[in-house]
Each structure stands twice: as structure tokens, then as C-alpha cells.
Enzyme design. Structure first.
Site, PDB file in Angstrom:
ATOM      1  N   GLN A  40       0.857  -1.179   0.000  1.00  0.00           N
ATOM      2  CA  GLN A  40       0.000   0.000   0.000  1.00  0.00           C
ATOM      3  C   GLN A  40       0.899   1.237   0.000  1.00  0.00           C
ATOM      4  O   GLN A  40       1.724   1.399   0.901  1.00  0.00           O
ATOM      5  CB  GLN A  40      -0.906   0.045   1.226  1.00  0.00           C
ATOM      6  CG  GLN A  40      -1.811   1.278   1.259  1.00  0.00           C
ATOM      7  CD  GLN A  40      -2.478   1.512   2.608  1.00  0.00           C
ATOM      8  OE1 GLN A  40      -2.381   2.592   3.176  1.00  0.00           O
ATOM      9  NE2 GLN A  40      -3.147   0.495   3.129  1.00  0.00           N
TER      10      GLN A  40
ATOM     11  N   CYS B 210      -1.378 -21.140  44.906  1.00  0.00           N
ATOM     12  CA  CYS B 210      -0.118 -20.591  44.382  1.00  0.00           C
ATOM     13  C   CYS B 210       0.882 -21.710  44.112  1.00  0.00           C
ATOM     14  O   CYS B 210       1.613 -21.686  43.116  1.00  0.00           O
ATOM     15  CB  CYS B 210       0.470 -19.594  45.377  1.00  0.00           C
ATOM     16  SG  CYS B 210      -0.583 -18.156  45.680  1.00  0.00           S
TER      17      CYS B 210
END
Length: 522
Positions: A40, A434
Site C-alpha cells: 500500500q 499458588c
């Protein structure tokens, strides 16, 4: 009929970005030789005569390589040089008028920032849309908000059932291209057809090499999209889990953990117990070096600070760069707006491989009030249909999702594994979730080590099939170990359970997992 165009690497020109001494036409030809598939020409400041001259010279080179030429904004210039198409913005010439003026078969593209823009583009019958801006960019003054990678997928779903092509635009370069492609997919599976690139090619002194790097990533992504997953049965999954449990101590993967400092020691201990090696590092300057050598990255936001975000930002970005799986644990994300904002920023910045959380955390991430959170805990009975929830959420986030609770649900967006192991004492100790994140990261590292050995190099930013099994392996190892040690006579409660659990993780075998696993695959 409009020309059939390969939009994979869509170059937007910008002569002002050329390095000193680099000729525009030389750069253009080298970029096409490197893999640019469509060009382009954008000339915002050139007068009509100069624009036509540049476009004519550009078309000569494009024609030499049979690469389509698109003109930005100017229908008159496109007609003057016989361009293959025109790309217009929301404030430029109307599509209906441009279509009347242009020759039959001329390609028309439209820039779109919102889902409404895309829906309107469909009605107007454009040939392709440019969706963005995805990232911040210095090559264009932005008048619309940055939508982020995850926002592209929301807009792509407007193209379902159409033949309209889509490219992403705005700040795209080789360092974020995998994240852009992988994250920019609609829930229905609609992916981008290509990406628009400006400075990463134009500003390069070696545009051929720059274009080649971009082209290789796009090609690898499209090849990955065409692959079919093979693991969809319980026996197949359990066999692979057993293989990983046997392999992890031989592989001994290094797991980089940015984690909750309340349980950092416990997380490191369980990582060692299952056969991996932890490194608990948060200093930003170390992040790239660690990404090169670690097998996986865990990011746990349990005790995240506003002045501590640079570490996770860089760690995640470099993990993507070096194709290392990221396990993300959004601890307590629903508790405060600070946590929500931090998580949104991080998930927009890099592509995670696994998201692990309880029902309250997952509801907050998904934007539903079906389950609420109280600090880091969930409130309520959970999702009405957890199987559908995890499948849809995994599909939306383009990763593996692990929904933890009395029953664990794991999905890669296609299959869902329902795991019913685990002793209630896991919920009585601080940081069991965790610790699970650390163990999942260790097994995901093991899974991806297999990919590295078999494929010679890691090309995919997320290997859903391997990470799906890695996540299942992590959950099963922890929950099966908890059941085994809870029966020991020396375990009287939470205080004696935790050290016994670490011992149990160190001794759990593939046979233990195989004989105890309560798994259903949907």
C-alpha cells in the site's frame, strides 16, 4: 470480481522512515524479495503529481514480482496508475462512491476501529478491512483508541459467514507478531488473513531480512492453525501425563517465578519436590537473560505492587519472544480495581499459555457476576455450567484455562478435562493455589521441552495440546499427592499436612497418578 490477494504481509510505505542513504525503490524491492505480499503506497504530504510519480514507480516494481499495489485514500491516483486497489479510512471517500468511480474488480479496503465499523463494512461490501490500531504507533496520529490484541477477535466475529478478509494494523512488528496473530482470533475461530507493517520494514537497513522474519512467522502461524489436535480421550491424556511425570526429573526444567511473596518459599519447595528448579527473580534487567534459559514463566499477582509491574511486563514479553510458556495466576483479581487494571494490561501485552484461578477470579476475568470473590476466595456455589464456561473462556483467551475448586476443570478451548481428585486439607493451608501454579509451570516446561527436542526449535507462542496435558499433569500430581499423604498417621491437620505434602510430591510416581486419577474428558 475483485482480485484474490494474499494479505499475509501487507507493507504500508512511509518514505520519511527510510534510514539515511536508503533509496525508497531499493527498499521496496528488497522488502518484496523478503516476502511482502501486497504493498500500500501511502503519501500523506505529497501533491498529486508527486504521488502519481511515486505510485507509478512502485507499481513497476510490484508488477515485476506480481505483487498487488494498493493506493491509500486517493481514488484518482489509483485510476491514474492502474492500481489493484484503494484503501480508505473512516473519514475518507465513502465506499459506495469509490466503488462507482473505480474499475470493476478493483479491491476496496476500509479501516475499522470498532465492531460497528466492521459490521458496516460488511454491509458496504468491502473486500477487506484493516482492524486497529492494535498497538501504539509513531507512524500515524491516532484518532481512535488502541483496541489491543484481544479487541481484534471481538471485531473479527462480525466477519463470520462472509468472504471479507481482515488484516491487523497499528504498531505491528516481528517482536509482537506472534502475540498479534495468536491473540487476534474470534470465539468462532476466525483468524487474521495478514498484518499491515510499516516501520519494522521501511525503517530497516535490511528490509529483505525484516520482511523474511515477518513472513516466516505468518507462515508458521497459518501452518499451526491447520494442524489437528490428537489428544481427546481419557486414556490418551493419562498416558501423556504419566510420560511427563516420568520425564520431569530427567529434564529438570528451570521455572522462573514472579510470585506471591507470602508463599514464595513454599512455591520454590514444591517446584523442587516435583523435579524442577525454581528461580524467584523480579529485577527487570534480568528478564531477557532468564527468558533464554528458563523452561517456563509463572506470573502470580498475589502481592503485586504498582512500582513492580516492569518485571512482569518484560518477563512476559521476553517469554513470548523466546517461545517459553507463561502460566498466569490472577490472584484476587476481582478484589480491587487496581488488580483488574494490572491484569488487563498484562494480558493485552503478552500471550499466556495457561490461566489458573478459582471461580471468583475467573468470573472477574470473564466479566461475569455469576460468581463473586471475597479477597482471594470465591463466594457462592460456582458456575452453573463450568464445562461450557472453561471451554468458552479458553477459546476467547486462546490459551489453556484451569478452573480450580473441589472439582477442577481444564480446557484448551476444544476439550474439557474434569478432575475430581484432592483432599479437603488442601483448602486449609495458605497458598495451595499458588503452589499449584508453580507445579503447573514445571510440567508445562517439561511438555515444551519435548516440543523443543522433537521440533528442533520452538515456533509456536502457545502449544495448546502440550500445555493442556501439562496443566492436567500439574493438577493431578498435587491432588493425588494430597490424597496419599492425608492418610498418613502423622498427618493430624493443616500444620502437619504441609510438610507431608512436600514429601509426598517428592515421591509421587506416574503409577500413583495413573491409579488414583479421577478424570473425565468432554
Amino acid at each position: 470480481m475483485a482480485k484474490d490477494i494474499d494479505y499475509s504481509v501487507y507493507l504500508v510505505t512511509g518514505r520519511d522512515l527510510l534510514p539515511p542513504g536508503k533509496d525508497y525503490l531499493e527498499s521496496l524491492e528488497e522488502s518484496i524479495q523478503g516476502g511482502v505480499t501486497v504493498v500500500q503506497v501511502r503519501e500523506k504530504d505529497a501533491d498529486t503529481g508527486e504521488f502519481i510519480k511515486i505510485a507509478t514507480e512502485s507499481k513497476r516494481i510490484c508488477d515485476k514480482y506480481n505483487v498487488p499495489l494498493i493506493i491509500n485514500d486517493r481514488v484518482d491516483v489509483a485510476l491514474a496508475v492502474g492500481a489493484d486497489g484503494v484503501h480508505v479510512g473512516q473519514d475518507d471517500m465513502e465506499i459506495t462512491l469509490a466503488r462507482k468511480l473505480l474499475h470493476a474488480g478493483t479491491v476496496l479496503g476500509l479501516s475499522c476501529n470498532t465492531a460497528e465499523h466492521v459490521a458496516e463494512a460488511v454491509k458496504l461490501g468491502v473486500d477487506y478491512v484493516g482492524i486497529g490500531a492494535v498497538w501504539g504507533t509513531k507512524t500515524k496520529n491516532l484518532t481512535n483508541p488502541i483496541i489491543g490484541v484481544r479487541g481484534v477477535g471481538e471485531r473479527l466475529k462480525e466477519l463470520d459467514g462472509t468472504g471479507i478478509k481482515a488484516i491487523a494494523i497499528g504498531g505491528i512488528k516481528s517482536s509482537n507478531l506472534w502475540r498479534t496473530l495468536h491473540g487476534s482470533i474470534s470465539v468462532s475461530g476466525r483468524a487474521l488473513d495478514g498484518v499491515a507493517v510499516v516501520s519494522d520494514i521501511v525503517a530497516s537497513r535490511s528490509p529483505k531480512e525484516a520482511a523474511t522474519a515477518l513472513s516466516n512467522i505468518v507462515r508458521a502461524f497459518k501452518d499451526d492453525q491447520s494442524q489437528v489436535r490428537s489428544l481427546s480421550t481419557k486414556n490418551g491424556v493419562i498416558d501423556k501425563v504419566s510420560e511427563f511425570v516420568n520425564k520431569i526429573r530427567t529434564v529438570g526444567p528451570l521455572v522462573h517465578q514472579i510470585t506471591n511473596n507470602v508463599v514464595a518459599t513454599q512455591s520454590a519447595n514444591v517446584t523442587l519436590a516435583v523435579g524442577a528448579s525454581p528461580i524467584m527473580a523480579t529485577e527487570p534487567v534480568e528478564m531477557e537473560d532468564l527468558a533464554k534459559i528458563c523452561g517456563a514463566l509463572l506470573i502470580n499477582i498475589g502481592t503485586l505492587r504498582a512500582d513492580g509491574l516492569d518485571g512482569p511486563r518484560l518477563a512476559g514479553s521476553f517469554a513470548n519472544k523466546y517461545r517459553k510458556p507463561i502460566v498466569f495466576d490472577p490472584v484476587g483479581v476481582g478484589a480491587t480495581s487496581f488488580r483488574k487494571e494490572c491484569v488487563k494490561e498484562l494480558l493485552d501485552l503478552f500471550q499466556v499459555g495457561v490461566i489458573k484461578g478459582n471461580a471468583g477470579e475467573m468470573a472477574a476475568l470473564a466479566g461475569t457476576s455469576e460468581v463473586l470473590s471475597k479477597g482471594v476466595d470465591s463466594v457462592g456455589s460456582g458456575f452453573r455450567d463450568p464445562v461450557s464456561f472453561v471451554r468458552d473462556f479458553a477459546k476467547r483467551e486462546r490459551c489453556v484455562v484451569v478452573l480450580t475448586g473441589p472439582i477442577d476443570y481444564i480446557s484448551d478451548g476444544t476439550s474439557v478435562a474434569v478432575l475430581e481428585n484432592g483432599d479437603p486439607l488442601l483448602g486449609k493451608i495458605t497458598g495451595s493455589g499458588c503452589m499449584l501454579g508453580s507445579i503447573i509451570a514445571a510440567f508445562c516446561a517439561t511438555a515444551m521441552h519435548e516440543a523443543e527436542v522433537q521440533d528442533n526449535e520452538r515456533t509456536r507462542i502457545v502449544d495448546l495440546e502440550r500445555l493442556f496435558v501439562g496443566a492436567i499433569a500439574g493438577v493431578l500430581v498435587l491432588t493425588v499427592a494430597s490424597e496419599i499423604v492425608a492418610k498418613r498417621p502423622e498427618v493430624k491437620g493443616p500444620g502437619t499436612f504441609l510438610p507431608a505434602l512436600i514429601d509426598g510430591l517428592a515421591g509421587v510416581s506416574a503409577q500413583d497418578v495413573r491409579s488414583h486419577a479421577k478424570v473425565t474428558i468432554y
